[in-house]
Design a protein around this motif. Structure first.
Motif, PDB file in Angstrom:
ATOM      1  N   GLY A 293       0.934  -1.353   0.141  1.00 23.41           N
ATOM      2  CA  GLY A 293       0.227   0.143  -0.069  1.00 23.41           C
ATOM      3  C   GLY A 293       1.056   1.311   0.294  1.00 23.41           C
ATOM      4  N   ASP A 294       0.472   2.334   0.939  1.00 24.67           N
ATOM      5  CA  ASP A 294       1.320   3.505   0.800  1.00 24.67           C
ATOM      6  C   ASP A 294       2.647   3.310   1.646  1.00 24.67           C
ATOM      7  OD1 ASP A 294      -0.192   2.961   3.597  1.00 24.67           O
ATOM      8  OD2 ASP A 294      -0.462   5.943   3.268  1.00 24.67           O
ATOM      9  N   GLU A 295       2.846   2.241   2.314  1.00 22.03           N
ATOM     10  CA  GLU A 295       3.593   2.252   3.209  1.00 22.03           C
ATOM     11  C   GLU A 295       6.177   1.654   2.569  1.00 22.03           C
ATOM     12  OE1 GLU A 295       3.014  -0.795   6.153  1.00 22.03           O
ATOM     13  OE2 GLU A 295       1.444   0.650   7.608  1.00 22.03           O
ATOM     14  N   ALA A 296       6.496   1.621   3.344  1.00 21.81           N
ATOM     15  CA  ALA A 296       7.747   1.119   2.807  1.00 21.81           C
ATOM     16  C   ALA A 296       8.398   0.180   4.017  1.00 21.81           C
ATOM     17  CB  ALA A 296       8.003   2.511   2.523  1.00 21.81           C
ATOM     18  N   LEU A 297       9.201  -0.727   3.645  1.00 21.32           N
ATOM     19  CA  LEU A 297      10.131  -1.185   4.419  1.00 21.32           C
ATOM     20  C   LEU A 297      11.883  -0.730   4.635  1.00 21.32           C
ATOM     21  CD1 LEU A 297       9.819  -4.971   3.636  1.00 21.32           C
ATOM     22  CD2 LEU A 297       8.388  -4.095   5.646  1.00 21.32           C
ATOM     23  N   GLY A 308       6.502   1.931   7.288  1.00 22.10           N
ATOM     24  CA  GLY A 308       5.858   3.118   7.810  1.00 22.10           C
ATOM     25  C   GLY A 308       5.379   3.464   6.770  1.00 22.10           C
ATOM     26  N   SER A 309       4.323   4.610   6.937  1.00 19.64           N
ATOM     27  CA  SER A 309       3.643   4.957   5.537  1.00 19.64           C
ATOM     28  C   SER A 309       4.145   6.003   5.297  1.00 19.64           C
ATOM     29  CB  SER A 309       2.505   5.794   6.408  1.00 19.64           C
ATOM     30  OG  SER A 309       2.336   6.267   4.685  1.00 19.64           O
ATOM     31  N   THR A 310       4.658   6.046   4.099  1.00 22.62           N
ATOM     32  CA  THR A 310       5.266   7.197   3.322  1.00 22.62           C
ATOM     33  C   THR A 310       4.439   8.489   2.536  1.00 22.62           C
ATOM     34  OG1 THR A 310       5.130   6.317   1.126  1.00 22.62           O
ATOM     35  CG2 THR A 310       7.058   5.526   2.586  1.00 22.62           C
ATOM     36  N   THR A 311       3.358   8.741   2.841  1.00 25.03           N
ATOM     37  CA  THR A 311       2.489   9.772   2.242  1.00 25.03           C
ATOM     38  C   THR A 311       3.618  10.552   2.787  1.00 25.03           C
ATOM     39  OG1 THR A 311       0.687   7.414   2.174  1.00 25.03           O
ATOM     40  CG2 THR A 311      -0.227  10.187   1.496  1.00 25.03           C
ATOM     41  N   ASN A 312       3.142  11.245   3.569  1.00 22.57           N
ATOM     42  CA  ASN A 312       3.026  12.286   4.611  1.00 22.57           C
ATOM     43  C   ASN A 312       4.229  13.087   4.107  1.00 22.57           C
ATOM     44  OD1 ASN A 312       0.702  13.099   6.338  1.00 22.57           O
ATOM     45  ND2 ASN A 312       1.266  11.361   6.912  1.00 22.57           N
ATOM     46  N   TRP A 313       5.478  12.559   3.836  1.00 24.52           N
ATOM     47  CA  TRP A 313       6.770  12.626   2.524  1.00 24.52           C
ATOM     48  C   TRP A 313       7.243  12.271   1.872  1.00 24.52           C
ATOM     49  CZ3 TRP A 313      10.476   9.039   2.552  1.00 24.52           C
ATOM     50  CH2 TRP A 313      10.445   7.751   3.143  1.00 24.52           C
ATOM     51  N   ARG A 314       6.139  12.491   0.861  1.00 25.93           N
ATOM     52  CA  ARG A 314       7.079  12.042   0.245  1.00 25.93           C
ATOM     53  C   ARG A 314       7.525  10.899  -0.457  1.00 25.93           C
ATOM     54  NH1 ARG A 314       6.014  17.945  -2.574  1.00 25.93           N
ATOM     55  NH2 ARG A 314       3.991  18.324  -1.448  1.00 25.93           N
ATOM     56  N   GLY A 315       8.287   9.943   0.055  1.00 27.80           N
ATOM     57  CA  GLY A 315       8.675   8.716  -0.178  1.00 27.80           C
ATOM     58  C   GLY A 315       8.000   7.982  -0.873  1.00 27.80           C
ATOM     59  N   LEU A 316       8.923   6.729  -1.571  1.00 26.13           N
ATOM     60  CA  LEU A 316       8.588   5.914  -1.967  1.00 26.13           C
ATOM     61  C   LEU A 316       7.983   4.854  -1.978  1.00 26.13           C
ATOM     62  CD1 LEU A 316      11.724   5.399  -4.112  1.00 26.13           C
ATOM     63  CD2 LEU A 316      10.022   6.533  -5.267  1.00 26.13           C
ATOM     64  N   ARG A 317       6.801   4.643  -2.358  1.00 27.10           N
ATOM     65  CA  ARG A 317       5.760   3.342  -1.409  1.00 27.10           C
ATOM     66  C   ARG A 317       5.905   1.923  -1.889  1.00 27.10           C
ATOM     67  NH1 ARG A 317       2.282   1.625  -5.013  1.00 27.10           N
ATOM     68  NH2 ARG A 317       1.043   0.588  -3.204  1.00 27.10           N
ATOM     69  N   ASN A 318       6.202   1.211  -1.317  1.00 32.27           N
ATOM     70  CA  ASN A 318       5.979  -0.079  -1.590  1.00 32.27           C
ATOM     71  C   ASN A 318       6.853  -0.519  -2.060  1.00 32.27           C
ATOM     72  OD1 ASN A 318       4.182  -2.586  -2.106  1.00 32.27           O
ATOM     73  ND2 ASN A 318       4.537  -2.639  -3.578  1.00 32.27           N
ATOM     74  N   SER A 327      27.780   0.367   5.753  1.00 31.19           N
ATOM     75  CA  SER A 327      27.731   0.911   4.575  1.00 31.19           C
ATOM     76  C   SER A 327      27.069   2.542   4.952  1.00 31.19           C
ATOM     77  CB  SER A 327      27.272   0.861   3.465  1.00 31.19           C
ATOM     78  OG  SER A 327      27.034   1.565   2.275  1.00 31.19           O
ATOM     79  N   ASN A 328      27.959   4.015   4.415  1.00 22.93           N
ATOM     80  CA  ASN A 328      27.429   5.186   4.473  1.00 22.93           C
ATOM     81  C   ASN A 328      25.512   5.438   3.232  1.00 22.93           C
ATOM     82  OD1 ASN A 328      29.029   5.311   2.518  1.00 22.93           O
ATOM     83  ND2 ASN A 328      29.410   7.347   2.708  1.00 22.93           N
ATOM     84  N   MET A 329      25.854   3.839   2.762  1.00 27.46           N
ATOM     85  CA  MET A 329      24.587   4.588   1.981  1.00 27.46           C
ATOM     86  C   MET A 329      23.449   3.634   1.613  1.00 27.46           C
ATOM     87  SD  MET A 329      26.133   6.728  -0.078  1.00 27.46           S
ATOM     88  CE  MET A 329      24.937   6.777  -2.293  1.00 27.46           C
ATOM     89  N   CYS A 330      21.855   4.393   1.932  1.00 20.29           N
ATOM     90  CA  CYS A 330      21.111   3.604   1.319  1.00 20.29           C
ATOM     91  C   CYS A 330      20.475   3.353  -0.069  1.00 20.29           C
ATOM     92  CB  CYS A 330      19.710   4.852   2.449  1.00 20.29           C
ATOM     93  SG  CYS A 330      18.015   4.034   2.587  1.00 20.29           S
ATOM     94  N   ASN A 331      20.415   1.948   0.141  1.00 23.28           N
ATOM     95  CA  ASN A 331      19.870   2.180  -1.244  1.00 23.28           C
ATOM     96  C   ASN A 331      17.931   1.732  -1.155  1.00 23.28           C
ATOM     97  OD1 ASN A 331      22.122   1.653  -2.160  1.00 23.28           O
ATOM     98  ND2 ASN A 331      22.861  -0.294  -0.953  1.00 23.28           N
ATOM     99  N   ILE A 332      17.863   1.553  -1.802  1.00 21.56           N
ATOM    100  CA  ILE A 332      16.208   1.639  -2.187  1.00 21.56           C
ATOM    101  C   ILE A 332      16.003   1.088  -3.608  1.00 21.56           C
ATOM    102  CG2 ILE A 332      13.746   2.820  -2.592  1.00 21.56           C
ATOM    103  CD1 ILE A 332      15.572   5.305  -1.844  1.00 21.56           C
ATOM    104  N   TYR A 333      14.735   0.204  -3.266  1.00 20.11           N
ATOM    105  CA  TYR A 333      14.074  -1.379  -4.219  1.00 20.11           C
ATOM    106  C   TYR A 333      13.108  -1.584  -4.150  1.00 20.11           C
ATOM    107  CZ  TYR A 333      19.617  -2.955  -3.391  1.00 20.11           C
ATOM    108  OH  TYR A 333      20.831  -2.582  -3.101  1.00 20.11           O
ATOM    109  N   ASN A 334      11.990  -1.765  -5.399  1.00 16.80           N
ATOM    110  CA  ASN A 334      10.963  -2.057  -4.674  1.00 16.80           C
ATOM    111  C   ASN A 334      10.815  -3.854  -4.761  1.00 16.80           C
ATOM    112  OD1 ASN A 334      10.953  -4.056  -7.801  1.00 16.80           O
ATOM    113  ND2 ASN A 334      10.042  -2.506  -8.638  1.00 16.80           N
TER     114      ASN A 334
END
Length: 373
Positions: A293-297, A308-318, A327-334
């Motif tokens: 849904g509108d959440e991310a892990l 948590g929900s990403t709606t209010n801060w316009r993050g990437l959902r799902n 590591s000093n990097m954050c990686n984002i995957y669907n």
């Protein structure tokens, strides 16, 4: 020409007007800050950074009351912070706001030289040279000291995980340490007089506990053969749920608590693919989750994973926001493993840092373990 000191009939109404204007100005300056309408205060605090919001409650008693009323809502809608700290804590730790790219620093004068064990329920957990455990809330300054842990042949290490939560309906707190090295769960409930460490050993069992989480008032455990257990701290009873549809999982698996679901995340760092399951506690079965849904892990080491929900801060959902170990990097995957982006949390240097997620909504409302379960 009218002299400045002469009083005439025409001067009287002008003087009265000046008095009225002065009275209005005095009333506005007196009431302006303290008596602003609630709607306007909500508009003001919704635009503030975390530090500004914490200072918001220090302006006056009226704003302090508004701060106490609205603080949980402010924290609930805010993005998680990526936290980094030296493995041997110095004098501070740092936070990176992933929604605004703002960095914060907080002082930890009582934690110098202590070993960082993890982050849980808005608290940082440390162990000193005398085996005492310290927990401190970096936002509120609240801190607790637990008694010395029993002596062991091997010290706690990076694979051990600590969980902190409030306990029961009173002012008690519980601290649990899952030690894969010693194959035990060590736990202590804070008391004024008789706080002491107890333990649950699984060294002689065919299964091993690989993760713990607090969800809906209970402590849930996940084993290396994909079994879900429940641990009652009061009675010291541990039992397994009988579930249908249990999948085969590798060791790269985490228990994650969301607002409404107990999630099991099977994340393979080599292919960056996540399979997500939930436990239907009414039908007692595993169910695969294909859409969050509108959440991310938010996955990280050191007991800091959550959804948590990403709606209010316009993050990437799902998606999965993953902090690789060291590591000093954050990686984002669907959820299909497709790379969606990455960002740097801090500048690289030679010091060894630990990276984990800090969830602001837990700073004033930590997880709770029911005294009845």
């Amino acid at each position: 020409m009218i002299n400045s000191g002469t009083k005439t009939d025409e001067d009287e109404p002008q003087k009265q007007c000046r008095k009225r204007r002065k009275k209005i100005c005095n009333d506005v300056s007196h009431r302006g800050w303290a008596d602003l309408p609630v709607e306007l205060l909500v508009t003001i605090y919704s635009t503030l950074t975390i530090v500004d919001f914490l200072n918001f409650g220090k302006v006056c008693s009226s704003w302090r009351l508004s701060f106490l009323i609205f603080k949980q809502n402010f924290m609930n809608v805010h993005a998680p912070l990526a936290m980094y700290i030296s493995s041997r804590a110095k004098k501070s730790c740092h936070f990176y706001d992933i929604s605004t790219r703002v960095k914060y620093e907080t002082k930890l004068p009582t934690c110098v030289g202590k070993k960082f064990l993890g982050c849980s329920s808005g608290y940082l957990i440390f162990q000193d040279f005398h085996k005492k455990i310290w927990v401190i809330n970096p936002l509120t300054g609240h801190k607790l000291r637990f008694p010395n842990m029993p002596q062991t042949k091997k010290p706690l290490n990076g694979s051990d995980r600590a969980i902190f939560a409030s306990f029961g309906s009173g002012s008690d707190f519980a601290l649990m340490v899952l030690s894969k090295t010693h194959e035990t769960i060590r736990y202590c409930i804070s008391r004024d007089t008789n706080a002491r460490w107890r333990y649950l050993s699984f060294a002689k069992e065919s299964w091993k506990i690989v993760d713990l989480v607090v969800f809906d008032g209970r402590v849930y455990a996940l084993t290396n053969n994909s079994r879900i257990g429940v641990f009652n701290l009061r009675t010291r009873r541990f039992w397994f749920l009988t579930l249908e549809g249990t999948p085969w999982l590798t060791t790269f698996v985490r228990l994650v608590a969301s607002k409404k679901q107990l999630l099991i995340v099977h994340f393979l760092p080599t292919i960056s693919r996540a399979k997500v399951y939930t436990i239907d506690l009414e039908r007692l079965k595993w169910v695969e989750v294909e859409d969050l849904g509108d959440e991310a892990l938010f996955l990280g080491a050191w007991m800091s994973s959550k959804s948590g929900s990403t709606t209010n801060w316009r993050g990437l959902r799902n998606c999965v926001y993953h902090l690789p170990f060291g590591s000093n990097m954050c990686n984002i995957y669907n959820l299909n493993g497709e790379f969606r982006g990455r960002f740097q949390i801090c500048e690289p240097d030679m010091t060894h840092k630990i990276y984990c997620w800090y969830f602001l909504h837990q700073a004033y409302s930590p997880d709770n373990i029911s005294d009845e379960n």
